[in-house]
Design an enzyme around this catalytic site. Structure first.
Site, PDB file in Angstrom:
ATOM      1  N   CYS A 201      33.524  59.222  -7.295  1.00 56.72           N
ATOM      2  CA  CYS A 201      33.985  58.548  -8.507  1.00 56.72           C
ATOM      3  C   CYS A 201      33.237  57.218  -8.605  1.00 56.72           C
ATOM      4  O   CYS A 201      32.509  56.835  -7.680  1.00 56.72           O
ATOM      5  CB  CYS A 201      35.477  58.295  -8.409  1.00 56.72           C
ATOM      6  SG  CYS A 201      35.885  57.273  -6.967  1.00 56.72           S
TER       7      CYS A 201
ATOM      8  N   HIS B 170      39.782  50.529  -1.291  1.00 53.50           N
ATOM      9  CA  HIS B 170      41.239  50.668  -1.430  1.00 53.50           C
ATOM     10  C   HIS B 170      41.954  49.348  -1.647  1.00 53.50           C
ATOM     11  O   HIS B 170      43.154  49.334  -1.891  1.00 53.50           O
ATOM     12  CB  HIS B 170      41.798  51.362  -0.185  1.00 53.50           C
ATOM     13  CG  HIS B 170      40.995  52.556   0.217  1.00 53.50           C
ATOM     14  ND1 HIS B 170      40.067  52.518   1.230  1.00 53.50           N
ATOM     15  CD2 HIS B 170      40.962  53.803  -0.291  1.00 53.50           C
ATOM     16  CE1 HIS B 170      39.489  53.709   1.337  1.00 53.50           C
ATOM     17  NE2 HIS B 170      40.003  54.504   0.426  1.00 53.50           N
TER      18      HIS B 170
ATOM     19  N   CYS C 103      37.981  48.813  -5.678  1.00 56.01           N
ATOM     20  CA  CYS C 103      37.780  49.464  -6.976  1.00 56.01           C
ATOM     21  C   CYS C 103      38.525  48.667  -8.053  1.00 56.01           C
ATOM     22  O   CYS C 103      39.692  48.300  -7.860  1.00 56.01           O
ATOM     23  CB  CYS C 103      38.317  50.897  -6.930  1.00 56.01           C
ATOM     24  SG  CYS C 103      38.233  51.716  -8.545  1.00 56.01           S
TER      25      CYS C 103
ATOM     26  N   GLU D 259      45.670  51.611   0.311  1.00 57.56           N
ATOM     27  CA  GLU D 259      45.924  51.073  -1.036  1.00 57.56           C
ATOM     28  C   GLU D 259      47.363  50.566  -1.154  1.00 57.56           C
ATOM     29  O   GLU D 259      47.613  49.487  -1.691  1.00 57.56           O
ATOM     30  CB  GLU D 259      45.646  52.152  -2.088  1.00 57.56           C
ATOM     31  CG  GLU D 259      45.861  51.653  -3.510  1.00 57.56           C
ATOM     32  CD  GLU D 259      45.644  52.737  -4.560  1.00 57.56           C
ATOM     33  OE1 GLU D 259      44.868  53.680  -4.317  1.00 57.56           O
ATOM     34  OE2 GLU D 259      46.275  52.640  -5.625  1.00 57.56           O
TER      35      GLU D 259
ATOM     36  N   CYS E  77      44.202  57.136 -11.566  1.00 56.40           N
ATOM     37  CA  CYS E  77      42.922  56.810 -12.204  1.00 56.40           C
ATOM     38  C   CYS E  77      42.293  58.038 -12.868  1.00 56.40           C
ATOM     39  O   CYS E  77      42.663  59.177 -12.596  1.00 56.40           O
ATOM     40  CB  CYS E  77      41.975  56.197 -11.178  1.00 56.40           C
ATOM     41  SG  CYS E  77      41.255  57.418 -10.083  1.00 56.40           S
TER      42      CYS E  77
ATOM     43  N   SER F  67      41.803  61.475   3.330  1.00 54.34           N
ATOM     44  CA  SER F  67      41.491  61.215   1.917  1.00 54.34           C
ATOM     45  C   SER F  67      42.655  61.671   1.057  1.00 54.34           C
ATOM     46  O   SER F  67      42.912  62.863   0.907  1.00 54.34           O
ATOM     47  CB  SER F  67      40.207  61.959   1.520  1.00 54.34           C
ATOM     48  OG  SER F  67      40.105  62.022   0.117  1.00 54.34           O
TER      49      SER F  67
ATOM     50  N   ASN G  18      43.136  61.581  -2.232  1.00 46.88           N
ATOM     51  CA  ASN G  18      42.851  62.377  -3.444  1.00 46.88           C
ATOM     52  C   ASN G  18      42.383  63.781  -3.087  1.00 46.88           C
ATOM     53  O   ASN G  18      42.643  64.728  -3.833  1.00 46.88           O
ATOM     54  CB  ASN G  18      41.888  61.635  -4.367  1.00 46.88           C
ATOM     55  CG  ASN G  18      40.462  61.709  -3.897  1.00 46.88           C
ATOM     56  OD1 ASN G  18      39.768  62.667  -4.187  1.00 46.88           O
ATOM     57  ND2 ASN G  18      40.019  60.710  -3.139  1.00 46.88           N
TER      58      ASN G  18
HETATM   59 FE1  SF4 Z   1      37.810  56.233  -7.234  1.00 47.54          FE
HETATM   60 FE2  SF4 Z   1      40.007  56.165  -8.671  1.00 47.54          FE
HETATM   61 FE3  SF4 Z   1      40.078  55.287  -6.151  1.00 47.54          FE
HETATM   62 FE4  SF4 Z   1      38.772  53.881  -8.013  1.00 47.54          FE
HETATM   63  S1  SF4 Z   1      40.968  54.259  -7.946  1.00 47.54           S
HETATM   64  S2  SF4 Z   1      38.024  54.403  -5.947  1.00 47.54           S
HETATM   65  S3  SF4 Z   1      37.967  55.487  -9.372  1.00 47.54           S
HETATM   66  S4  SF4 Z   1      39.675  57.396  -6.823  1.00 47.54           S
END
Ligand code: SF4
Length: 320
Positions: free
Chosen positions: A22, A84, A106, A136, A204, A232, A234
């Site tokens: 991303c 993060h 990000c 995060e 996101c 990870s 995601n």
């Molecule tokens: Fe990638 Fe979304 Fe995480 Fe930003 S918030 S690093 S765009 S996955």
């Protein structure tokens, strides 16, 4: 996996689009790469720059030292904050040690931090929907210590203790499963009718697009393989999203994790990768499957993404 035989059947491989990097991951990796080039090793990175073993190993070979405690960084050195994000306490600690900071958080994570600050200023109790141990989440919690409660499941809503139910807000981690998060938000709204939320969606664009794409390919697949590391968030959500449609779904860090029995009786395999996975790693997984089967590959999903983020100032190349 066993090698291909001439009489083995053709298998269809559906490759999800978009997949892999991303904009935030792209920026964070470029920032660390440039920091190594400009300032030389050793460079320190607070937490894994992105949650991918091959990316981290590559930087370690170039002299990057990954630390989970800023106190381990010698005074005056350079530190790169991961995609993060970090808490204000970590920033303060870096200042005290006179560290040169390259902040590769990000921008979409920074948005969640800004929302937490805004709700805290307005004296709201904050419910954060996310995974408690994720970098995060830990960073966002630090924006308003003692004011934020983390929940992960719908069941957690019932046991929430909120001092004034008319002064409560919710936020979400950027990499949640879209449908799971929607169920939790609905339960929060039912229990706390006055609850406020973020001005715009916190999950996101990249997380949403990859989940939509994996659903598109999972519809026609017998088995889904998601390339991504076990830490990870995601990538794990992509496995869950595919499995929610009744498809067998597996997470692999690389070709060595593939198991031949996953593909027994399958005529269509769907493949995708998490937002922190280099396309080169994804390609090695496709190649490993192609060594075994006569593969017919189709790309399927959404349009290409056209989002990019600027590098952090200390490593930004001056305009010529
Ligand atoms: Fe990638 Fe979304 Fe995480 Fe930003 S918030 S690093 S765009 S996955």
């Amino acid at each position: 996996m066993p090698r291909q035989q001439p009489d083995w059947p053709t298998i269809r491989i559906l490759v999800a689009q978009p997949r892999g990097f991303c904009a935030g991951v792209d920026m964070a990796i470029a920032a660390l790469d440039r920091a190594v080039t400009l300032f030389g090793a050793p460079i320190y990175a607070f937490h894994e720059i992105v949650h991918n073993t091959s990316v981290v190993a590559g930087f370690e070979q170039r002299g990057v030292r990954f630390v989970d405690d800023v106190a381990l960084v010698p005074r005056g050195c350079t530190i790169v904050f991961s995609a993060h994000g970090v808490s204000p306490a970590v920033r303060a600690q870096a200042d005290q040690l006179d560290l040169q900071v390259v902040d590769a958080t990000c921008p979409l994570v920074n948005k969640v931090h800004a929302e937490a600050q805004r709700f805290a200023r307005r004296d709201r109790a904050i419910v954060f929907i996310g995974h408690p141990d994720h970098d995060e989440t830990i960073g966002v919690l630090g924006e308003a210590p003692g004011r934020i409660t983390v929940i992960e499941r719908v069941d957690d809503v019932e046991s929430l203790s909120i001092p004034d139910p008319s002064r409560v807000a919710y936020l979400t981690q950027t990499t949640l499963g879209v449908e799971d998060a929607a169920r939790i938000v609905a339960a929060l709204k039912e229990r706390f009718p006055d609850i406020e939320g973020p001005a715009s969606e916190d999950i996101c664009y990249a997380t949403q697009n990859r989940q939509t794409a994996v659903l598109t390919v999972a519809e026609d697949a017998d088995v889904v393989v998601v390339v991504g590391s076990v830490n990870s968030s995601n990538s794990k959500r992509l496995v869950e999203v595919a499995a929610s449609r009744g498809v067998r779904a597996h997470l692999v860090d690389g070709p060595g994790d593939l198991r031949p029995e996953w593909f027994d009786g399958a005529s269509t395999i769907a493949l995708t990768s998490g937002a922190s996975v280099p396309e080169s790693v994804f390609a090695t997984v496709v190649a490993a499957i192609e060594q075994v089967y006569h593969a017919h590959i189709e790309q399927r999903g959404l349009a290409e993404e056209a989002i990019s983020f600027r590098l952090p100032i200390p490593v930004r190349v001056p305009a010529r």
